[in-house]
Design an enzyme around this catalytic site. Structure first.
Site, PDB file in Angstrom:
ATOM      1  N   ASP A 525      15.889  93.289  35.115  1.00 23.00           N
ATOM      2  CA  ASP A 525      16.433  93.256  33.765  1.00 23.00           C
ATOM      3  C   ASP A 525      17.931  93.555  33.864  1.00 23.00           C
ATOM      4  OD1 ASP A 525      16.482  93.283  30.928  1.00 23.00           O
ATOM      5  OD2 ASP A 525      16.382  95.461  30.960  1.00 23.00           O
ATOM      6  N   ASP A 721      13.405  98.850  32.559  1.00 22.41           N
ATOM      7  CA  ASP A 721      13.396 100.206  32.007  1.00 22.41           C
ATOM      8  C   ASP A 721      12.958 100.278  30.549  1.00 22.41           C
ATOM      9  OD1 ASP A 721      15.614  99.052  30.788  1.00 22.41           O
ATOM     10  OD2 ASP A 721      16.708 100.956  30.735  1.00 22.41           O
ATOM     11  N   ASP A 725      10.094  95.307  28.901  1.00 23.06           N
ATOM     12  CA  ASP A 725       9.816  94.962  30.301  1.00 23.06           C
ATOM     13  C   ASP A 725       8.374  95.255  30.699  1.00 23.06           C
ATOM     14  OD1 ASP A 725      12.529  94.256  30.864  1.00 23.06           O
ATOM     15  OD2 ASP A 725      13.008  96.391  30.924  1.00 23.06           O
TER      16      ASP A 725
END
Length: 833
Positions: A525, A721, A725
């Site tokens: 990410d 995080d 996700d």
């Protein structure tokens, strides 16, 4: 008095007057300081806090006296002048001399460690080798016979009761085995011991020495061997019980019923077996083999149990850093020292210089620098001010502050780390299935080989054939004990998870550790993983070159805004110490920007649409350049004329670029999957050298990307995080959560990085590769050892070299194979990450 852990334990000076000591925690208490007190048997006891007083009242007998570990004297805990702490336990001494002896070599007195309280009610027990075995009471594993261990790790876990018991049984075995060896092997060494004693007396003495070893010391081995047969799970204990039992029973019959044996056997010992002289017609006995086998197996078991204890030492070291008490502030400002387990969410706690932070919370008053190396691995202290989060167990350096408790008990970071690592150590790596499958066929095969060896030697072996047959069969059973095979994977996993915890890499399950070594693609990410996760002011361009004036106007305007970018501008103004003017007539135009009147001038801050009709000049090109770099540019206008621009961006973490290079070197292809715009994502990817970019993705899109890549045969790891996700983390072969992120992300991942940056992924990758290499080495040692040892024990070398392995040497070889696996696994404790 301030007691410190040994070595260098603090030795309290002897006082002529009696000391008033808290009998629970050992602290010296001033009886006139208004501390809590309790009466027991017409005697007054003083305590440092109400928590200790309540513990004493609940069970006074547990805190009245203690045993001096050096001389064995009983010491009054409440008046003991000498006390020291070692490995989380308090020891009391009758004199300074005993305390000094203990401080010089505390290991010598480990057997006298204070008794550890029983596990709390509701504790579950599991098998280290078979984590699927879980029961609510202590006992042995029905599959492998190993003693079950409590699930979880505690700071004051104390010695493993199985280790204490096995150590006691080992010493008894050793005391009996040494004279037994002298009697039986003496002639081989030139000591005619049997001649001095007489053959009958020597045999009876051997029987007397071997019997307590076989019938008492080896009792756990026989119990586990019997359970393995009852549960139809043949294992190493099956082989040990058969081998030791056969040696002892044969010798017992030979001692008291020699007439049952043919005359051909009542001649003497076999040449080259144990060197015994002719025995005048008596049947040779193998008491020494049974006894030494038991002693050697205890050596291997003790080494294994100690190694298992060491695998949790990293976690216990973290727990030992957490204080046992906290200083709670009352509404009137007074401070009271209370036990840590009485702290509740919302309590205000004082943390002084040098103290450990008691629980997770937020700084409410003051500031300091905090050493967070225990959880992050980073050596530099982190500055903490009002509003900053602090973690329980970290060390406060030089400042004093008040924190508001937010997470206590099992919710603290330390408690969650311990729980996570404990579960990982009990989880099974897929490669362990290979060892389990082989072991399932291995034990029956070994028993079959032992029977065949016995039959072959009994039929075609040299005289006395029955003795040769027995020795070969017992040697096969002993040398083939699959303990090394069973230890190969669990020992490496347990050691690796402890090493990972030290480096800020928390392994939730062994499967993730194994799979990560085969991963070829890493999806990351952007926000919070590659970047810091919050906007920061990066550029100021002022037409009149007065950056502070331009920033001051923008910050004064944004003071009334709730937009995330406003915080970045406000923070930059605060860092420069700018005094902000008052904004009047504040207006926010959706999708464009904000405006207001400052000092009689109309100020606007926003995008190009906000500046419609104004001449942007050279600022237009500069804005395009900044946006190409992934930054958000905002123009500032004063009274209808553009005065400059400010740019805000989510900065790349300082460690990201280096980590990306290291991950590339390890063979990973790196893909960015983000919900951010294509332009911003590609600018960041170009700067970092990321291989592939997917932008504008929703959570379900990220999961679909993982599924698509896996369908192509790629091995995928996902690092993220946020809540968005979590689906991708769960769908990946390996999910890696940033410890600074959302709880749901950590629950969806197999690996959590405490520090929350990509360097943790590099460390995890190296740990995974080192662990799998270590496991393969262990399995090779175990398989190769058995492939060589079993045929030799069966006697294949005897026709050519005249070599037949004795049961004693077989037991030694078996123990050495386990030791080699344990020693190899423990090398992971020093692996460089």
């Amino acid at each position: 008095m301030s007691d410190t852990s040994l070595p260098h334990a603090h030795h309290e000076a002897t006082k002529p007057a009696a000391i008033d000591r808290d009998p629970v925690c050992g602290m010296v208490v001033d009886p006139y300081a208004g501390k809590p007190s309790r009466t027991h048997d017409d005697r007054l006891f003083h305590f440092c806090c109400e928590g200790c007083a309540q513990k004493f009242a609940a069970d006074p007998q547990a805190y009245l006296t203690a045993k001096d570990p050096v001389c064995g004297m009983t010491v009054d805990r409440a008046t003991a002048a000498h006390m020291a702490k070692h490995e989380g336990h308090r020891f009391y001494f009758c004199s300074a001399g005993c305390q000094e002896k203990f401080a010089a070599d505390p290991v010598a007195y480990e057997g006298d460690r204070p008794a550890t309280p029983a596990a709390p009610a509701g504790t579950l027990y599991t098998c280290p080798m078979h984590p699927e075995i879980v029961q609510d009471h202590f006992g042995d594993c029905p599959k492998c016979g190993m003693a079950l261990e409590p699930m979880g790790v505690t700071a004051d876990a104390g010695p493993n009761p199985e280790l204490v018991d096995f150590t006691r049984r080992f010493w008894v075995s050793l005391v009996c085995a040494v004279p037994l060896l002298i009697i039986s092997m003496g002639p081989m060494l030139g000591l005619p011991v049997r001649g001095w004693l007489g053959e009958r007396t020597a045999v009876l003495l051997e029987f007397a020495l071997a019997t307590p070893v076989v019938l008492w010391a080896a009792l756990p081995f026989f119990r586990r061997g019997w359970q393995s047969l009852v549960n139809r799970s043949p294992n190493m204990w099956t082989l040990i019980a058969l081998g030791v039992g056969a040696s002892y029973l044969f010798s017992l019959v030979a001692t008291f019923l020699p007439g049952l044996f043919p005359a051909s056997l009542r001649v003497g010992a076999m040449p080259g077996m144990d060197g015994m002289a002719e025995m005048g017609g008596s049947v040779p006995v193998y008491y020494e083999a049974a006894t030494v086998i038991v002693a050697l197996i205890f050596v291997g078991q003790i080494l294994e149990l100690k190694a298992r204890e060491r695998t949790g030492s990293a976690i216990r070291a973290l727990l030992d850093l957490a204080p046992k008490t906290a200083r709670r502030l009352a509404a009137d400002g007074s401070e009271t020292e209370v036990p840590l387990d009485t702290v509740r969410q919302g309590d205000r706690l004082r943390v002084r210089p040098g103290d450990s932070v008691p629980v997770d919370g937020t700084v409410a008053e003051g500031s300091s620098s905090v050493d967070e190396s225990m959880i992050s691995g980073e050596p530099l202290p982190v500055e903490k001010a009002v509003g900053d989060a602090v973690t329980g167990g970290t060390l406060n350096r030089n400042g004093s502050f008040v924190l508001t408790a937010e997470k206590v008990g099992a919710e603290t970071t330390l408690a969650r780390i311990v729980d996570m690592v404990g579960k990982a150590q009990r989880s099974r790596a897929p490669i362990q299935g290979l060892a389990d499958k082989v072991a399932g066929y291995f034990v029956p095969a070994v028993v079959s080989i032992a029977i065949l060896a016995f039959a072959a030697w009994a039929v075609v072996g040299p005289a006395p054939a029955l003795i040769h047959a027995l020795v070969a069969a017992v040697s096969v059973l002993i040398i083939a004990c699959p303990c090394a095979l069973g230890l190969a994977t669990p020992m490496s996993i347990m050691t690796a998870t402890g090493r990972g915890a030290q480096a800020g890499v928390l392994i939730r399950e062994a499967e993730a550790l194994e799979r990560f070594s085969t991963v070829d693609t890493l999806i990351v990410d952007k926000t919070g993983t590659l970047t810091e996760g919050k906007p920061t002011l990066t550029d100021i361009v002022a037409v009149d070159d007065d950056e502070n004036r331009l920033l001051g106007l923008a910050a004064a305007l944004e003071r009334g805004s709730q937009h995330p970018l406003a915080e970045a501008i406000m923070t930059a103004a605060e860092e420069r110490g700018l005094a902000l003017e008052v904004t009047e007539g504040f207006e926010a135009t959706n999708g464009k920007g904000v405006s207001g009147t400052i000092g009689g001038r109309r100020v606007s801050l926003g995008n190009r649409a906000m500046m419609q009709g104004m001449d942007l000049g050279d600022l237009e090109a500069q804005a395009e350049r900044l946006e190409a770099e992934g930054k958000t540019a905002m123009f500032v206008a004063i009274d209808g004329s553009v005065a400059g621009l400010v740019a805000v961006a989510d900065r790349i973490k300082p460690t990201t670029a280096e980590a990306i290079r290291a991950l590339h070197e390890s063979g990973l292809r790196i893909i960015m999957a983000t919900g951010d715009t294509e332009r911003t994502a590609r600018a960041l990817a170009k700067e970092l050298g990321i291989d592939e970019v997917h932008a504008g993705l929703l959570p379900e899109d990220k999961k679909a990307l993982v599924d698509a890549l896996r369908a192509k045969g790629r091995k995928i790891a996902v690092a993220g995080d946020g809540v968005n996700d979590a689906p991708a983390l769960a769908a990946a072969d390996v999910g890696i959560a940033m410890g600074t992120g959302a709880d749901v992300a950590m629950e969806s991942a197999g690996i959590t990085l405490v520090k929350g940056d990509l360097n943790g992924i590099v460390r995890a990758r190296r740990l995974s590769e080192a662990t799998m290499q270590n496991i393969r080495q262990n399995l090779f040692f175990a398989f190769a050892y058995n492939a060589i040892g079993v045929p030799v024990a069966a006697g294949v070398l005897y026709p050519v070299f005249g070599l037949l392995l004795s049961p004693m040497l077989a037991a030694l070889a078996m123990s050495l194979s386990s030791v080699s696996v344990i020693a190899n696994a423990l090398r992971l404790r020093a692996v460089k990450l």
